[in-house]
Design a protein around this motif. Sequence first.
Motif, PDB file in Angstrom:
ATOM      1  N   ARG B 121       0.782  -1.234   0.000  1.00  0.00           N
ATOM      2  CA  ARG B 121       0.000   0.000   0.000  1.00  0.00           C
ATOM      3  C   ARG B 121       0.810   1.277   0.000  1.00  0.00           C
ATOM      4  O   ARG B 121       0.334   2.328  -0.400  1.00  0.00           O
ATOM      5  CB  ARG B 121      -0.939   0.023   1.208  1.00  0.00           C
ATOM      6  N   SER B 122       2.037   1.212   0.489  1.00  0.00           N
ATOM      7  CA  SER B 122       2.788   2.467   0.561  1.00  0.00           C
ATOM      8  C   SER B 122       3.206   2.945  -0.835  1.00  0.00           C
ATOM      9  O   SER B 122       3.326   4.134  -1.078  1.00  0.00           O
ATOM     10  CB  SER B 122       4.014   2.313   1.456  1.00  0.00           C
ATOM     11  N   GLU B 123       3.417   1.982  -1.752  1.00  0.00           N
ATOM     12  CA  GLU B 123       3.821   2.397  -3.102  1.00  0.00           C
ATOM     13  C   GLU B 123       2.673   2.308  -4.105  1.00  0.00           C
ATOM     14  O   GLU B 123       2.581   3.149  -4.999  1.00  0.00           O
ATOM     15  CB  GLU B 123       4.977   1.517  -3.576  1.00  0.00           C
ATOM     16  N   TYR B 124       1.860   1.256  -3.988  1.00  0.00           N
ATOM     17  CA  TYR B 124       0.736   1.136  -4.906  1.00  0.00           C
ATOM     18  C   TYR B 124      -0.387   2.040  -4.400  1.00  0.00           C
ATOM     19  O   TYR B 124      -1.407   1.602  -3.894  1.00  0.00           O
ATOM     20  CB  TYR B 124       0.263  -0.309  -4.989  1.00  0.00           C
ATOM     21  N   SER B 125      -0.201   3.297  -4.581  1.00  0.00           N
ATOM     22  CA  SER B 125      -1.111   4.295  -4.031  1.00  0.00           C
ATOM     23  C   SER B 125      -1.153   5.473  -4.998  1.00  0.00           C
ATOM     24  O   SER B 125      -0.107   5.986  -5.413  1.00  0.00           O
ATOM     25  CB  SER B 125      -0.572   4.755  -2.662  1.00  0.00           C
ATOM     26  N   GLY B 126      -2.364   5.890  -5.364  1.00  0.00           N
ATOM     27  CA  GLY B 126      -2.509   7.027  -6.270  1.00  0.00           C
ATOM     28  C   GLY B 126      -1.796   8.265  -5.745  1.00  0.00           C
ATOM     29  O   GLY B 126      -1.076   8.946  -6.477  1.00  0.00           O
ATOM     30  N   ARG B 127      -1.968   8.512  -4.464  1.00  0.00           N
ATOM     31  CA  ARG B 127      -1.359   9.692  -3.857  1.00  0.00           C
ATOM     32  C   ARG B 127       0.167   9.659  -3.990  1.00  0.00           C
ATOM     33  O   ARG B 127       0.802  10.650  -4.361  1.00  0.00           O
ATOM     34  CB  ARG B 127      -1.753   9.755  -2.390  1.00  0.00           C
ATOM     35  N   GLU B 128       0.760   8.474  -3.702  1.00  0.00           N
ATOM     36  CA  GLU B 128       2.212   8.335  -3.784  1.00  0.00           C
ATOM     37  C   GLU B 128       2.684   8.513  -5.239  1.00  0.00           C
ATOM     38  O   GLU B 128       3.689   9.171  -5.501  1.00  0.00           O
ATOM     39  CB  GLU B 128       2.626   6.960  -3.251  1.00  0.00           C
ATOM     40  N   ILE B 129       1.950   7.953  -6.163  1.00  0.00           N
ATOM     41  CA  ILE B 129       2.347   8.059  -7.573  1.00  0.00           C
ATOM     42  C   ILE B 129       2.262   9.508  -8.052  1.00  0.00           C
ATOM     43  O   ILE B 129       3.163  10.009  -8.741  1.00  0.00           O
ATOM     44  CB  ILE B 129       1.477   7.115  -8.434  1.00  0.00           C
ATOM     45  N   ARG B 130       1.208  10.204  -7.663  1.00  0.00           N
ATOM     46  CA  ARG B 130       1.103  11.620  -8.056  1.00  0.00           C
ATOM     47  C   ARG B 130       2.219  12.445  -7.407  1.00  0.00           C
ATOM     48  O   ARG B 130       2.769  13.350  -8.028  1.00  0.00           O
ATOM     49  CB  ARG B 130      -0.272  12.183  -7.661  1.00  0.00           C
ATOM     50  N   ARG B 131       2.588  12.114  -6.163  1.00  0.00           N
ATOM     51  CA  ARG B 131       3.679  12.827  -5.510  1.00  0.00           C
ATOM     52  C   ARG B 131       4.994  12.621  -6.271  1.00  0.00           C
ATOM     53  O   ARG B 131       5.771  13.559  -6.491  1.00  0.00           O
ATOM     54  CB  ARG B 131       3.845  12.344  -4.063  1.00  0.00           C
ATOM     55  N   ARG B 132       5.220  11.370  -6.694  1.00  0.00           N
ATOM     56  CA  ARG B 132       6.442  11.083  -7.431  1.00  0.00           C
ATOM     57  C   ARG B 132       6.462  11.830  -8.768  1.00  0.00           C
ATOM     58  O   ARG B 132       7.513  12.337  -9.200  1.00  0.00           O
ATOM     59  CB  ARG B 132       6.547   9.572  -7.700  1.00  0.00           C
ATOM     60  N   MET B 133       5.333  11.883  -9.444  1.00  0.00           N
ATOM     61  CA  MET B 133       5.276  12.625 -10.710  1.00  0.00           C
ATOM     62  C   MET B 133       5.629  14.086 -10.484  1.00  0.00           C
ATOM     63  O   MET B 133       6.393  14.683 -11.243  1.00  0.00           O
ATOM     64  CB  MET B 133       3.868  12.538 -11.303  1.00  0.00           C
ATOM     65  N   LEU B 134       5.074  14.630  -9.431  1.00  0.00           N
ATOM     66  CA  LEU B 134       5.262  16.040  -9.139  1.00  0.00           C
ATOM     67  C   LEU B 134       6.726  16.342  -8.818  1.00  0.00           C
ATOM     68  O   LEU B 134       7.278  17.359  -9.249  1.00  0.00           O
ATOM     69  CB  LEU B 134       4.387  16.390  -7.933  1.00  0.00           C
ATOM     70  N   GLU B 135       7.353  15.443  -8.087  1.00  0.00           N
ATOM     71  CA  GLU B 135       8.709  15.715  -7.619  1.00  0.00           C
ATOM     72  C   GLU B 135       9.784  15.111  -8.516  1.00  0.00           C
ATOM     73  O   GLU B 135      10.955  15.089  -8.161  1.00  0.00           O
ATOM     74  CB  GLU B 135       8.854  15.209  -6.174  1.00  0.00           C
ATOM     75  N   GLY B 136       9.369  14.578  -9.653  1.00  0.00           N
ATOM     76  CA  GLY B 136      10.353  14.084 -10.602  1.00  0.00           C
ATOM     77  C   GLY B 136      10.982  12.763 -10.224  1.00  0.00           C
ATOM     78  O   GLY B 136      12.067  12.420 -10.708  1.00  0.00           O
ATOM     79  N   GLU B 137      10.344  12.001  -9.348  1.00  0.00           N
ATOM     80  CA  GLU B 137      10.872  10.679  -8.996  1.00  0.00           C
ATOM     81  C   GLU B 137      10.314   9.612  -9.956  1.00  0.00           C
ATOM     82  O   GLU B 137       9.409   9.860 -10.735  1.00  0.00           O
ATOM     83  CB  GLU B 137      10.486  10.338  -7.548  1.00  0.00           C
ATOM     84  N   ARG B 138      10.855   8.405  -9.833  1.00  0.00           N
ATOM     85  CA  ARG B 138      10.438   7.302 -10.699  1.00  0.00           C
ATOM     86  C   ARG B 138       9.038   6.818 -10.290  1.00  0.00           C
ATOM     87  O   ARG B 138       8.791   6.556  -9.116  1.00  0.00           O
ATOM     88  CB  ARG B 138      11.442   6.154 -10.562  1.00  0.00           C
ATOM     89  N   TRP B 139       8.113   6.718 -11.210  1.00  0.00           N
ATOM     90  CA  TRP B 139       6.755   6.255 -10.895  1.00  0.00           C
ATOM     91  C   TRP B 139       6.326   5.151 -11.869  1.00  0.00           C
ATOM     92  O   TRP B 139       5.369   4.413 -11.609  1.00  0.00           O
ATOM     93  CB  TRP B 139       5.760   7.418 -10.998  1.00  0.00           C
TER      94      TRP B 139
END
Lengths: 169, 169, 169, 169, 169, 169
Positions: B121-139
């Motif tokens: 749940r910590s990674e398979y999460s819409g919120r986490e994926i959107r955060r990564r997109m925003l901050e330029g991390e791997r998603w």
Amino acid sequence: MRGFLIGRWQPFHKGHFSIIEEISKEVDELIIGIGSAQKSHTLNDPFTAGERIIMITKTLKKYNFPYYVIPINDIEFNAIWVSYVEALTPPFDVVYSGNPLVRELFMEKGYTVKKPKLYNRSEYSGREIRRRMLEGERWEHLVPEEVVEVIKEIDGVNRIRRLMESDYY
Amino acid sequence: MRGFLIGRWQPFHKGHFSIIEEISKEVDELIIGIGSAQKSHTLNDPFTAGERIIMITKTLKKYNFPYYVIPINDIEFNAIWVSYVEALTPPFDVVYSGNPLVRELFMEKGYTVKKPKLYNRSEYSGREIRRRMLEGERWEHLVPEEVVEVIKEIDGVNRIRRLMESDYY
Amino acid sequence: MRGFLIGRWQPFHKGHFSIIEEISKEVDELIIGIGSAQKSHTLNDPFTAGERIIMITKTLKKYNFPYYVIPINDIEFNAIWVSYVEALTPPFDVVYSGNPLVRELFMEKGYTVKKPKLYNRSEYSGREIRRRMLEGERWEHLVPEEVVEVIKEIDGVNRIRRLMESDYY
Amino acid sequence: MRGFLIGRWQPFHKGHFSIIEEISKEVDELIIGIGSAQKSHTLNDPFTAGERIIMITKTLKKYNFPYYVIPINDIEFNAIWVSYVEALTPPFDVVYSGNPLVRELFMEKGYTVKKPKLYNRSEYSGREIRRRMLEGERWEHLVPEEVVEVIKEIDGVNRIRRLMESDYY
Amino acid sequence: MRGFLIGRWQPFHKGHFSIIEEISKEVDELIIGIGSAQKSHTLNDPFTAGERIIMITKTLKKYNFPYYVIPINDIEFNAIWVSYVEALTPPFDVVYSGNPLVRELFMEKGYTVKKPKLYNRSEYSGREIRRRMLEGERWEHLVPEEVVEVIKEIDGVNRIRRLMESDYY
Amino acid sequence: MRGFLIGRWQPFHKGHFSIIEEISKEVDELIIGIGSAQKSHTLNDPFTAGERIIMITKTLKKYNFPYYVIPINDIEFNAIWVSYVEALTPPFDVVYSGNPLVRELFMEKGYTVKKPKLYNRSEYSGREIRRRMLEGERWEHLVPEEVVEVIKEIDGVNRIRRLMESDYY
């Protein structure tokens, strides 16, 4: 060339006015959208669309620049919002907005989008002016004198203060 | 037996996919509701209903499992929401949702309601994926490859980043 | 290439089916819009969106043709309707409709619009089929057998007849 | 003289009841508006309009005081809200409300507006009662016994607790 | 046992009253729904919800029968209308209506539905009474005397006549 | 003194223009409401609000008379409509309308209401002009020349004709 500028104008202040002055050099006509037109009587959006229209038209009366003022209700459906604006306004070629959502929505539909320059952002700010009204500080020098008149006529400062009273429901 | 699974799918990720895989063992057909269908272009809900439908159908294309994808607008009236879903969809016997409000509303109307298991749940999460997109991390590794394609085609990561720019109205 | 076909499907009949057969030769995927999705339980629009989705998907199940069925509520605002459809559906290249308003709206937005050929219009007609149901005439041969089943399961003919009873308020 | 008292009554508690007792000495008839009538099944607004009507009418049954209970949906358009209330209710002369926005809106339309006195605000508070329900503390002594019955019948406390479960979408 | 009776009451007449008298022998409490509550100021629906509530409550005041009057707006979505009514009213066991659509919708949700007997339908008819008002014929004997008073106070007959003037836009 | 004149302006014609000329002698400023702003693309309401705004402002450009053009959506709730107009417009003292419903609604709220004189009603009529467009008769002499230009630019006559094509759904 016709431009479209949208804002909430809560209230219309000198920063807004200088933006319009700048834009008036670039376009032949300007559509001024009154955003969140349905909102009023809250701390964030104290003035009705009608009151905001009066603020803008009184201020611009002395300037010989052709513009339209169109109230635009929020529709809470971003993907159709540009189409909604297009239906209610004359066609336009360029969009001016300080709001990133507005810019994104118009940009995705292919519009030329510009971010107007704003001077003295810490004071020429709706939020700051509303805070000053609420706390009894001086705000009149931050808006055109016609706006001072409108707000006095509708007793706008007291409206904002009364809305701040505590609620116990 | 037909199941109903509702989510916002912002975006559709591998956790969602594994839920559907699990459910497909229990039901003959699955209705996949696109919740908050009217929302898009915000940090919390960046993708339109149409874009989310494409993400889901492209991903599920290779699996031979009968499903429907139905966009469901929010109606802001919880007590009639189940009835609203029933009007827009084929009838179903069991409801799957991770959202306690959805579960409560269907349960009060007499439906069998299940809470799907979600792995990682910590990674398979819409919120986490959107955060990564925003901050330029791997998603990209968190969503099916078809979803990566869709998001690239619509330039979705830049949409999210542009929406984050500061606003000065 | 993806096509968009919208109709009310009250009910889905053999004329509709033959239209879809024709279109399936021209496009790779088809979006089937359920128009006036919010309407039901009137003489003109007796079936809910959910019931119409079932009619269509049961009929098309045996055909190996990729399609989407998307309910589309009326919004009573023609100038933004195309944008509304675009928000709720995957993108499409060509629009098929027998309705002149639908064709006009999409045409003005630059879409390729086609008018599907309809065979045997006097009988393959929703209005004619509803009239036959109401007056107790034979209607079953005008719709796919799967649609006959759906209408029998929901007791659709009696629904229509009961709606015709006189009202004295 | 007819009075208008609006609240959300989530739930109706003894503080509300004592307000009505006070007002009943000042007016001949009282309209009790059920505010945010469309809201239910959230932590802030757990009960439907119908459930709140039952709470109020059961409690007031033994008192011989003429009143009307009218559900009032939110319309998210403050400047027309007074007019909306007027359309749905018999005419009234005086407005009672603890909410500053309600008072401001009616005052600007020329109504006499009064702020009812509320005793024991820390406990006779919807928020406090909902918190107690959620955390398993005693709440029954804060509401009329008829309200305890209604909440038990609809299993209201468990509804609130289930709505608090974590969500992982 | 609680009953639900819905009508438009344009205006409330003696036929309506005799229906309520009959129903009051069968149920312990009656919910009287004001249908099309949002409509007023047309030839078909001249009176506001508030005006219709006053007509009903004034007439029923002398009868010692427990009832609720609840305004119900049209929602133009038949398949969810029963759920909408349920959300706004206390629960009920039996539905009374002269309207076939109302009966069908409640019947499909499993309610017991009854068609009240109406005496003297040619005269005890909202349509006939509105026609008489418009054409200056006698109508007062067809409604309870309290309704005559309400209509006189709001100058209702002249409202109807003014609405009939020709329009040249 | 500020006046309010509302119409649908489908299209804006010489009769409308002469009304405005008359009114301009009586008031200092005029608010011109675009009624049914959300309607377009039907035989009765072919032009969008934006298109109607352009017709009016182009025509009035050469006259030195201060006016506002405000689009007003229908809200299908007559009893709150005046309040809705007031929220969206600057305050006004006198209302001009040829529509009896509009006059009644403003009159009941205490406004001075006037019925503008219309010359040559058989030809200076939106309905007649739309009929002429549809049937290929001469219509250009009935509207200001600026309106002819606007309608040509948007290919308005062909829009109306295409909307008349038969529908076979």
